[in-house]
Structures are given as C-alpha cells and as structure tokens.
Design a protein around this motif. Structure first.
Motif: not given
Length: 547
Positions: A184-187, A192-194, A454-457
């Motif tokens: 559950e880590l939104p990209l 976020d991807l990094q 709010d997301s993966a990062y």
C-alpha cells in the motif's frame, strides 16, 4: 454552415452557423452528401471528385504522410477544424508551434488571402474565416495547462520504454510496482519510485527470495535513468492533479468540439518522453472509455504527429500494445490519425488499419526512397486515370493523393486532391494572445498547482522515523514513541547499524515482521552510515528545504 463540411446538407448546419459549411457547387460537380462528412478538397481540371471524410467512419483511423514542406500541417489543421465543427473534440500535438493559429480566425488582409480565395474558387468552397475553441496544454506548464500522470498510471511497461530499460531491468521495475501494491505504497511521482528503489536495493536479498533475483546493478541502472529523466524535465510530468480525460472531450456552448493542443516544441527535445506520453494517453482512453460500437461520429479524434518516434527502436511488446489499441479503440469511438513523413514509418500491422489517407508528396532521391514510394503506391486502390506512384511523386505543395473510406467501409479510389484552405489563422499566435486565451480557459486553476499528497515517499519516510526511534530505544533498553520524540529521526541518521554499539538481542526482533517493516528497520540502520546520511540529504533534502 460549418467550416469543413462538404455540402449544404452536411452535419450540424443549424440556423446561425450556415456560413461555416463549405459548398462544392463552383466546380461543375455539385457535391451531394447523404451523410455528415468533412470536406477535405478536390476539384480542378486535373483533379478528381471532391474528397470527403465520412464522420461515421472518422473512428476508422487515418494517415497523413508526406515529405517536409508538402502541406501536412495544413491538412492536419483543416481536419481538426472539420471535426470541431461537427462537435467532435480533438487532441493534437503542436510540434512546430504552428497549430495555435486554430484559436484565431484567418486574416482577410493577410498575404495568403488571395491564394486562399483562388484555391477556394477552384474547388468550389465558400470560404469563411473563423476561430475555433482551443485548450492549450504543456507538459512543462509554460505554454498551456500542466499535463500530469502518476507513476502508477504510467505502469511498468511504458515506464520501461521511457527509461529504455533492458529486460532484466524491466523485471526489477515490475517487482517495484508489485511491492508497492502489496505494501500500500502509492506511486505518484518520481520521488516515490526513487524511495521505493532505495528500499529494494537495501533489501535485495529478501526481495529476491520472494520475487526472484533483484540485481543491485539493475536497480542502479534504473536510478541513473530516472536521473536522466529528471534532467530532461520529466519530473513535472509525474504527479497530481493527474489529467482528467473528461477535460479532453468537451464542447463549447455553441456545440463545437474543443481542440486540445499540446505544446510539443520543447518536448520534442525528449522524443522518448513525447512518444511515451502520447501512447499513455491512448492507453488511458482505451481502458477508460466504454464500448460504443459504430457511432455516427467519433467521441474524440487523436492526431499523433511525428508518429515514427513511437516505433523507432520500440520493443516487440510495445508495438503489439500499439497494434492492440489501434485495433480496438475505434469501438470506443476514438479515431487515431498518424502523421509522419513516410508511410514506411508505421508498421504494416498498424498501417493496414488506417482507412482514411492523405498522402502528400514523397521525394525519390535514393534507391530506398524509390522503394518506399512504390510500396506507398501499392497500398491504394488504383485509379485508371493516372499512375498512383507518379502522382505521389509529382503532387505539389497543398496537393495530395487521397483515399477515404466510402459507404460500408470500402476504400475509395485514389484521387489527386487540392487541399482546401483553412478557416482559422495559418501559423502561430503571439504569446500575448496565448496568455489571454489561457486566462479565459474553462480549466483555469484546475491543474496550475501541483499537489503532493501522502504516498510512497511519505509513508516510507514515516516508517524510517519509527524504525529509527525503535532502534534507538532498543539500544537504551526503553520504549520510545517516535511521535512524541521529535529528535528520533535525526538521531536515526547518526545510528551506525551496530558497528560501534551493542546490537539489540536477536530475541527482540519478531520473526513475523512484514516486508515493509523489515525494509524500514534496514533503512534506519542504513541511515547511520555516511552513505545513509547522503541518502537522506539527497532523497529527503528537497522536502526539508520546502518546510
């Protein structure tokens, strides 16, 4: 009557708009249209019957081809006018900056007015100048509304194409997307991807056991490609608010389809980003729009300029995806028109699906050029009055060899055609006029400000805070609440992972830790090293500066 419509009874010739329809009465070959259509051109002693594009075949796709300077831009402009006049929204990229003139009416005092009126008289067109509703877009947010998409929406296949990854590197990227879903880590954006790639790199052993080999070299290669993408200006494309497809499919209060123009003059310096974005947009339309069968007119027409960029060095999987989209998207009511210099730029599997064709001149200076010319001529239905190969070579600027689908989808006999002049301004508008039009846009303010939710990062950062606090508390032998201890994260940056301190007993670690928790603890240990401190400054520094 509407501009670009082929007969007095053409589509949408409602009261108050009769001056916008073209008439072919002046050629001695009165045009009789039983169905709504777009008048493209024709007439003249050396040319065949007036050529029209039937609106109910507008979603059968098309091709506009020809050498540089032979008139492709004008053809693109008059087709956009015709679709807009018929109430069909249009999306097109403006590679040279010329198409912004669609927003302004042609100038009766302009230097081309006399030539336009002479051409109109030759083909029997009652030319009336007018402007069309235009919405400007720009991936960089300078010449139009910003265009954004999330990393998750782009997906691993298109992102791999954008980054020019190998098969092994694409596999690692697929692992990242899978892990993001499960944890559950939104990209949403590139950071976020990094951040996720950092976690995967620090825990490559655990990840490899679960998903297959994840080589650190592959992760490093992806990170370097992301850095190149940032340097090319791609950072601004990934994020929110993401493009709402409904905003591309609007009509104005008078019922004209809005013409969406993507400023691509700067974007063309990153051709892979340009091609990937347009393919992403096509894929989103395909996946989002409902089936409509064979509509009376398209729901949207998509012009893909510089189409060869889509297929140059493209992997087989990507070409197959384009073929699938081109084959099936017409049932969603979307027409796709490829614009390129040579029909050979488009793979045969896709070229065979393009029923409406406008072929401007091809020059045969080399043996390869001559071969391409012969192949292009062979794709048309022969006209006994002339040799197609000779016609494609000999037509002048503003002329073309055309073939449009007739009733029941039968390809029309190839014709030599004088292309009609545009009703809007030929050439770009000035920056002040563009700024004024953007200020009046119905989408003003919707996309102007980027949103960083709010997301993966952010979630990985929060886990790092918590893990750092837990690790520090384990060393002291006390429990700590990272929310109540604002210094926990800064102390975690100095934590050396046990190299100079007594590590926590193994019994203190739960064997049931999730992959995400294991990542967070490992990341916290990494923060204590010099490389970890550099990572915090590099990955998190931007956020701290903003705050």
């Amino acid at each position: 009557m509407k501009a670009g419509i082929d007969a007095p009874t053409g589509y949408g010739c409602a009261a108050g708009r009769q001056s916008l329809c073209g008439s072919a009465s002046g050629t001695g070959r009165q045009l009789v249209s039983e169905v709504p259509s777009i008048f493209v051109g024709g007439g003249g002693a050396a040319h065949g019957q007036p050529q029209v594009l039937l609106l109910d075949h507008g979603n059968r796709h098309g091709l506009i081809a020809g050498a540089t300077g032979t008139g492709k831009t004008v053809t693109l402009q008059i087709l956009a006018e015709g679709f807009s006049a018929a109430g069909v929204p249009v999306f097109m990229s403006d590679v040279k900056g010329d198409l912004s003139g669609l927003a302004m009416a042609g100038d009766p005092a302009g230097k081309l007015h006399a030539a336009f009126m002479a051409r109109a008289a030759t083909i029997g067109l009652d030319l009336q100048y007018r402007a069309f509703p235009v919405t400007f877009w720009d991936m960089f947010g300078e010449q139009g509304h910003p265009v954004r998409a999330t990393v998750a929406e782009m997906g691993p296949l298109l992102l791999s194409r954008l980054l020019d990854l190998t098969e092994a590197q694409e596999g690692v990227l697929n692992v990242a997307f899978r892990l993001a879903d499960e944890e559950e880590l939104p990209l949403l954006d590139l950071k976020d991807l990094q951040a996720l790639l950092v976690f995967i790199g620090d825990n490559a052993g655990d990840i490899s056991t679960r998903y297959g080999l994840v080589a650190p070299a592959s992760i490093g290669a992806i990170q370097r490609r992301l850095l190149v993408l940032e340097n090319e200006g791609g950072t601004g494309f990934f994020g929110e608010p993401a493009l709402d497809l409904a905003d591309l499919m609007q009509t104005d209060p008078q019922g004209f389809g809005r013409i969406n123009i993507l400023a691509a003059d700067r974007l063309m310096h990153s051709p892979r980003l340009y091609a990937t974005f347009l393919l992403w947009l096509l894929s989103e339309l395909f996946e989002t729009l409902p089936e409509v069968g064979n509509p009376d007119k398209p729901k949207l027409v998509f012009f893909f300029d510089e189409a060869h960029l889509l297929f140059t060095d493209a992997p087989k999987a990507l070409v197959q995806k384009v073929e699938q989209v081109a084959r099936l998207i017409r049932s969603k009511g979307v027409g796709v028109y490829f614009v390129t210099q040579n029909p050979a730029d488009v793979p045969d599997t896709i070229l065979g699906q393009l029923g409406n064709r406008v072929q401007h001149a091809l020059r045969a200076f080399t043996a390869k050029d001559q071969k391409d010319l012969r192949l292009a001529a062979q794709t048309y239905r022969d006209n006994p009055e002339f040799k197609t190969e000779d016609a494609i070579r000999d037509v002048g600027t503003g002329e073309a060899v055309t073939s449009f689908l007739e009733r029941k989808g039968v390809p029309g006999v190839v014709q030599r055609t004088l292309i009609r002049p545009p009703s809007s301004q030929l050439g770009p508008i000035d920056p002040a006029t563009r700024a004024q039009l953007m200020a009046m846009s119905v989408l003003r303010g919707k996309y102007d400000t980027a949103i960083d939710r709010d997301s993966a990062y952010e979630r990985l950062r929060a886990r790092a805070h918590k893990a750092a606090a837990e690790a520090e508390a384990a060393e002291r032998g006390t429990a700590a609440d990272p929310q109540s201890d604002p210094g926990a994260f800064s102390r975690g940056r100095r934590y050396d992972g046990g190299s100079s301190r007594t590590p926590a007993p193994k019994t203190a670690r739960r064997s049931s830790d999730s992959v995400g928790e294991a990542f967070a603890k490992s990341f916290a240990r990494q923060l204590g090293t010099k490389s970890g401190q550099a990572l915090v400054r590099g990955v998190l520094g931007t956020l701290f500066k903003k705050r």
